[in-house]
Design a protein around this motif. Structure first.
Motif, PDB file in Angstrom:
ATOM      1  N   LYS A 118     -16.152   2.094  16.102  1.00 48.68           N
ATOM      2  CA  LYS A 118     -15.384   3.194  16.660  1.00 48.68           C
ATOM      3  C   LYS A 118     -16.222   4.471  16.631  1.00 48.68           C
ATOM      4  N   LYS A 119     -15.994   5.316  17.648  1.00 44.61           N
ATOM      5  CA  LYS A 119     -16.727   6.584  17.741  1.00 44.61           C
ATOM      6  C   LYS A 119     -15.953   7.654  16.975  1.00 44.61           C
TER       7      LYS A 119
ATOM      8  N   GLN B 194     -22.097   4.196   8.040  1.00 50.40           N
ATOM      9  CA  GLN B 194     -22.101   2.769   7.713  1.00 50.40           C
ATOM     10  C   GLN B 194     -20.977   2.019   8.424  1.00 50.40           C
ATOM     11  N   TRP B 195     -19.901   2.741   8.751  1.00 43.98           N
ATOM     12  CA  TRP B 195     -18.716   2.090   9.320  1.00 43.98           C
ATOM     13  C   TRP B 195     -18.344   2.589  10.709  1.00 43.98           C
ATOM     14  N   PHE B 196     -18.879   3.747  11.101  1.00 45.91           N
ATOM     15  CA  PHE B 196     -18.515   4.339  12.387  1.00 45.91           C
ATOM     16  C   PHE B 196     -19.759   4.829  13.128  1.00 45.91           C
ATOM     17  N   ASP B 197     -19.602   4.975  14.437  1.00 47.92           N
ATOM     18  CA  ASP B 197     -20.601   5.665  15.252  1.00 47.92           C
ATOM     19  C   ASP B 197     -20.259   7.150  15.146  1.00 47.92           C
TER      20      ASP B 197
ATOM     21  N   ALA C 139     -28.525  15.824   4.689  1.00 48.98           N
ATOM     22  CA  ALA C 139     -27.656  14.871   3.985  1.00 48.98           C
ATOM     23  C   ALA C 139     -27.784  13.461   4.548  1.00 48.98           C
ATOM     24  N   GLY C 140     -28.368  13.354   5.756  1.00 39.96           N
ATOM     25  CA  GLY C 140     -28.572  12.033   6.340  1.00 39.96           C
ATOM     26  C   GLY C 140     -27.869  11.765   7.654  1.00 39.96           C
ATOM     27  N   SER C 141     -27.109  12.730   8.173  1.00 42.73           N
ATOM     28  CA  SER C 141     -26.470  12.535   9.486  1.00 42.73           C
ATOM     29  C   SER C 141     -27.541  12.476  10.573  1.00 42.73           C
ATOM     30  N   THR C 142     -27.408  11.502  11.466  1.00 38.09           N
ATOM     31  CA  THR C 142     -28.462  11.255  12.453  1.00 38.09           C
ATOM     32  C   THR C 142     -28.143  11.790  13.848  1.00 38.09           C
TER      33      THR C 142
ATOM     34  N   ILE D 110     -11.729   8.788  17.108  1.00 37.80           N
ATOM     35  CA  ILE D 110     -11.141   9.560  16.008  1.00 37.80           C
ATOM     36  C   ILE D 110     -11.840  10.915  15.983  1.00 37.80           C
ATOM     37  N   LEU D 111     -11.076  11.993  15.788  1.00 42.86           N
ATOM     38  CA  LEU D 111     -11.650  13.335  15.671  1.00 42.86           C
ATOM     39  C   LEU D 111     -11.324  13.892  14.296  1.00 42.86           C
ATOM     40  N   VAL D 112     -12.338  14.458  13.641  1.00 39.97           N
ATOM     41  CA  VAL D 112     -12.151  15.085  12.330  1.00 39.97           C
ATOM     42  C   VAL D 112     -12.620  16.532  12.415  1.00 39.97           C
ATOM     43  N   VAL D 113     -11.785  17.454  11.966  1.00 40.87           N
ATOM     44  CA  VAL D 113     -12.115  18.883  11.933  1.00 40.87           C
ATOM     45  C   VAL D 113     -12.267  19.282  10.470  1.00 40.87           C
TER      46      VAL D 113
END
Length: 228
Positions: free
Chosen positions: A2-3, A77-80, A95-98, A165-168
């Motif tokens: 999931k994105k 590890q679990w999401f795009d 922190a490792g976000s690509t 999914i959107l996270v703010v």
């Protein structure tokens, strides 16, 4: 996969000790902070503007990613995961976000004043008058100043439109056009808002996690497990 799209703001970086404009009480060395972050300020006193951003950059060198940044990176590890940030620091990347899109520019980059496509990585905190691009023009901070267009907004809209999914996290959703991005999610898309001040999102699929980022991201992970 999931994105998962993360929209982050100054709240998450504040937990790493980085001062926000609000933290400065509107002033920096008796200057209105908005007066050192405009094209007009650059024309009037480029040395002052460079000094302001040198101080921000120097502070960034001493800062480290916090648990919120690291937790977001671990979600890969679990999401795009794609992070769209209003922050100009590089803590998400460290922190490792690509996949990170910076809406308001990047503190650790400089760009030409005559060719906006000439962008340079900075290896140190100081940018001075006399530092020139390959075409011979003064380098300026690679920052979107008040009153300037936000060139990454169309790209960010496209990313949000594809979100499952959107996270703010850590944003008051008061700064436009960034705040408008939440309006571009597909109907039915789950939205999570992580912030102790609970910025209102007018959508029927919102879950509020009224915690600071470091604790809130841990709770977020538990919530996301239910959806994955």
């Amino acid at each position: 996969m999931k994105k998962l799209v993360i929209l982050s703001g100054s709240g998450i970086s504040q937990e790493s000790g980085l001062k926000t404009f609000r933290d400065m009480g509107g002033l920096w060395e008796n200057y209105d902070v908005t007066e050192v972050a405009t094209p007009e300020a650059w024309e009037r006193d480029p040395e002052l503007v460079l000094r302001f951003y040198n101080e921000r950059r120097k502070q960034l060198f001493d800062a480290k990613p916090n648990g919120g940044h690291r937790g977001i990176a671990e979600l890969e590890q679990w999401f795009d995961v794609h992070v769209i940030t209003q922050n100009v620091d590089n803590l998400h990347e460290r922190a490792g976000s690509t996949k990170v899109t910076h809406l308001h520019g990047e503190l650790m980059k400089a760009r030409s004043t005559i060719d906006s496509y000439l962008i340079y990585e900075l290896e140190h905190w100081q940018l001075k008058l006399g530092d020139l691009c390959e075409k011979g023009s003064q380098l300026r901070p690679h920052i979107v100043w008040f009153g300037e267009a936000v060139p990454e907004i169309p790209r960010a809209i496209g990313i949000v439109q594809q979100a499952d999914i959107l996270v703010v996290i850590g944003t008051s959703l008061a700064v436009y056009p960034a705040a408008s991005l939440v309006n571009y999610v597909k109907k039915g898309t789950p939205i999570f808002v992580v912030d102790p001040n609970r910025p209102e999102v007018y959508n029927e699929n919102v879950t509020y996690i009224e915690k600071k980022a470091e604790i809130g991201v841990k709770i977020l992970k538990e919530e996301l497990e239910k959806l994955n």
